[in-house]
Design an enzyme around this catalytic site. Structure first.
Site, mmCIF file in Angstrom:
data_model
loop_
_atom_site.group_PDB
_atom_site.id
_atom_site.type_symbol
_atom_site.label_atom_id
_atom_site.label_comp_id
_atom_site.label_asym_id
_atom_site.label_seq_id
_atom_site.Cartn_x
_atom_site.Cartn_y
_atom_site.Cartn_z
ATOM 1 N N GLU A 129 45.570 36.063 38.145
ATOM 2 C CA GLU A 129 44.917 37.373 38.241
ATOM 3 C C GLU A 129 45.095 38.015 36.875
ATOM 4 O O GLU A 129 46.176 38.494 36.537
ATOM 5 C CB GLU A 129 45.574 38.174 39.373
ATOM 6 C CG GLU A 129 44.721 39.302 39.869
ATOM 7 C CD GLU A 129 45.195 40.631 39.355
ATOM 8 O OE1 GLU A 129 44.684 41.055 38.289
ATOM 9 O OE2 GLU A 129 46.058 41.229 40.002
ATOM 10 N N CYS A 174 44.783 46.763 36.562
ATOM 11 C CA CYS A 174 43.781 45.770 36.116
ATOM 12 C C CYS A 174 42.380 46.115 36.600
ATOM 13 O O CYS A 174 41.399 45.730 35.964
ATOM 14 C CB CYS A 174 44.135 44.390 36.644
ATOM 15 S SG CYS A 174 45.691 43.801 36.034
HETATM 16 C C1 SIN Z 1 46.620 45.098 39.346
HETATM 17 O O1 SIN Z 1 46.558 46.008 38.547
HETATM 18 O O2 SIN Z 1 46.749 43.934 38.947
HETATM 19 C C2 SIN Z 1 46.578 45.280 40.839
HETATM 20 C C3 SIN Z 1 45.957 46.510 41.289
HETATM 21 C C4 SIN Z 1 45.735 46.591 42.768
HETATM 22 O O3 SIN Z 1 46.322 45.861 43.565
HETATM 23 O O4 SIN Z 1 44.921 47.417 43.154
#
Ligand code: SIN
Length: 493
Positions: free
Chosen positions: A262, A296
């Site tokens: 991810e 992210c």
């Molecule tokens: C992330 O920033 O990698 C995860 C964010 C989320 O689970 O919404």
């Protein structure tokens, strides 16, 4: 009002690695200081581990695999359910710990604990629903089945932005599938992960099933390389940057480990002139400023159609200017400190670069609260952003909303997809034909349609293109920790 971040249960502040059911120091005795990002005060110390500690963790996980994978799914589920109950019972302490080491406001810290717990509960339930196929045999005298098996030992490597949720949504499905785990939390935020592991131990997880080692930025390659080289480690689940994800994919090729990656995003957020502008502003505030923009799936490029551009910019600016920046000890804080000096430097570099190339600074764009600490950045709105600016191609990972202007649908589709990344995308429109055209056109693994809050344990989270592969959450999140074995019995009378 000032909040107290002292833990009610002091023993949730753990200071050791957890290997084979024992809390242990690094073999070298080296320690890593964990600092509060708000004021740089020392919160705790954890082991600064090396390859030898990583190997000990992998030995323990490999030894425990035989017993754990043979444990009936319902029994595995019961242990994970007890873990879930303990996480909820201690959500105040866990929320405080998150806010202390990661900096997010306490309400967000507590919210993250519930978010993490939702994955643990989900996968406890999914553990009891692992099913294969009975296949219609093409010839007589045969029975053919496809059964699902745990992949084996899993290495989990997590980031600092969600210290509880990221580790929970990797460890819970691994345990549910019957895998054993070696984990390394981010060097900035290991304490929440250690507290979660202590609760997993209390839930009755057998020794060796879950192991965790902490390491500094300098020592992390040694720890991870030990797992990459270890043929017993059959899967790596990583959340973090695309360059590191590519490195892991290259190195994991030597033993052909399964991977869930991810990675970075560059999320578009598109506002069409037929959108409900109020809803679009609310959605952008949720999606962009959650966790101070250090997420992210945060929108990185906000595309607004000509006819509503200035109005949207004005409405957004009012709300962004009203956000309260402060440490988690302040009850009304909405945006905490950025995680470290590197993060602040990148955000300000992006803003300066954009302004030097013609962007209009509508709100923020500077450090604030410097008396409280060096990592506070004002929530920022930039108008007239263009494709040549750094923030168009790099993830800013901070509280900066950069507004790009577009004229028509075809143009905005071309612009949004003109990136190697493809994690999340969002758009706002009240036109149902356009909604389906856009849902098809966006090259992302996740699409928010008239919605800024997309996160859910029931949904498959993950990207396409250089944002990685694999899915977390949903029933697909469990499949990522299993492989399919085909059984064929012949010569039946
Ligand atoms: C992330 O920033 O990698 C995860 C964010 C989320 O689970 O919404």
């Amino acid at each position: 009002m000032t909040l107290d971040l002292t833990l009610q249960r002091a023993d949730l502040l753990c200071a050791q690695n957890f290997i084979n059911g024992e809390w242990t120091a690094a073999a070298s005795g080296a320690r890593l200081a964990v600092l509060n990002p708000a004021d740089q005060s020392l919160i705790g110390q954890v082991p600064d581990s090396a390859a030898v500690d990583a190997q000990a963790a992998a030995d323990a996980a490999a030894a425990a695999l035989v017993g754990w994978r043979a444990t009936p799914a319902r029994q595995r589920a019961q242990v994970i359910k007890r873990w879930h109950a303990l996480i909820l019972a201690h959500q105040d302490d866990l929320g405080r710990l998150i806010s202390r080491e990661q900096g997010k406001p306490l309400a967000e810290g507590r919210g993250e604990v519930q978010y993490a717990a939702s994955y643990v509960e989900w996968f406890a339930e999914e553990a009891t629903r692992i099913c294969g196929d009975v296949i219609a045999a093409p010839v007589s005298g045969r029975r053919m089945l496809a059964v699902k098996e745990p992949v084996g030992v899993v290495a989990v490597i997590t980031p600092w932005n969600f210290p509880a949720a990221m580790i929970a949504r990797k460890i819970a499905p691994a345990l549910a599938a019957g895998c054993t785990v070696v984990a390394k939390p981010a060097e900035d935020t290991p304490l929440t992960a250690l507290a979660l592991v202590r609760l997993a131990q209390e839930a009755g997880l057998p020794a060796g099933v879950l192991n965790i080692v902490c390491a500094s930025r300098a020592q992390t390659p040694a720890v991870v390389d030990a797992w990459l080289a270890d043929a017993r480690v059959r899967k790596i689940s990583f959340t973090g940057s695309t360059p590191v994800g590519k490195h892991l994919a290259r190195e994991a090729a030597a033993t052909l480990k399964k991977l869930s990656l991810e990675l970075g995003g560059n999320a578009p957020f598109i506002v069409f002139d037929d959108a409900d502008l109020g809803a679009a502003v609310t959605g952008l505030m949720q999606a962009k400023f959650r966790n101070g923009g250090q997420t992210c799936v945060c929108p990185n490029r906000v595309f607004v159609q000509d006819a509503v551009y200035e109005r949207f910019a004005a409405l957004l600016s009012i709300q962004v200017a009203a956000l309260k920046v402060g440490p988690a000890t302040e009850a009304d804080a909405q945006i905490g400190p950025m995680i470290n000096a590197r993060a602040v430097e990148k955000i300000l570099r992006h803003v300066d670069d954009a302004v030097s190339r013609g962007a209009r600074l509508l709100v923020g764009g500077r450090r604030v609260r410097e008396a409280s600490g060096p990592h506070f950045v004002a929530p920022t709105v930039l108008a007239d952003a263009t494709a040549d600016m750094l923030l168009a191609s790099e993830e800013t990972f901070g509280p900066v909303a950069a507004l790009f202007r577009f004229h028509d649908e075809a143009e905005v589709i071309a612009q949004t997809n003109d990136t190697p990344f493809g994690l999340a995308g969002y758009f706002y429109s009240e036109n149902s034909s356009r909604i389906w055209r856009m849902a098809d056109a966006l090259e992302t693994g996740i699409v928010g349609i008239n919605e800024g809050a997309i996160a859910s344990e029931a949904a498959p989270f993950g990207g396409v293109k250089e944002s990685g592969y694999g899915r977390e959450g949903s029933r697909h999140g469990l499949d990522d920790y299993m492989h399919i074995k085909y059984l064929c019995q012949g010569n039946l009378q």
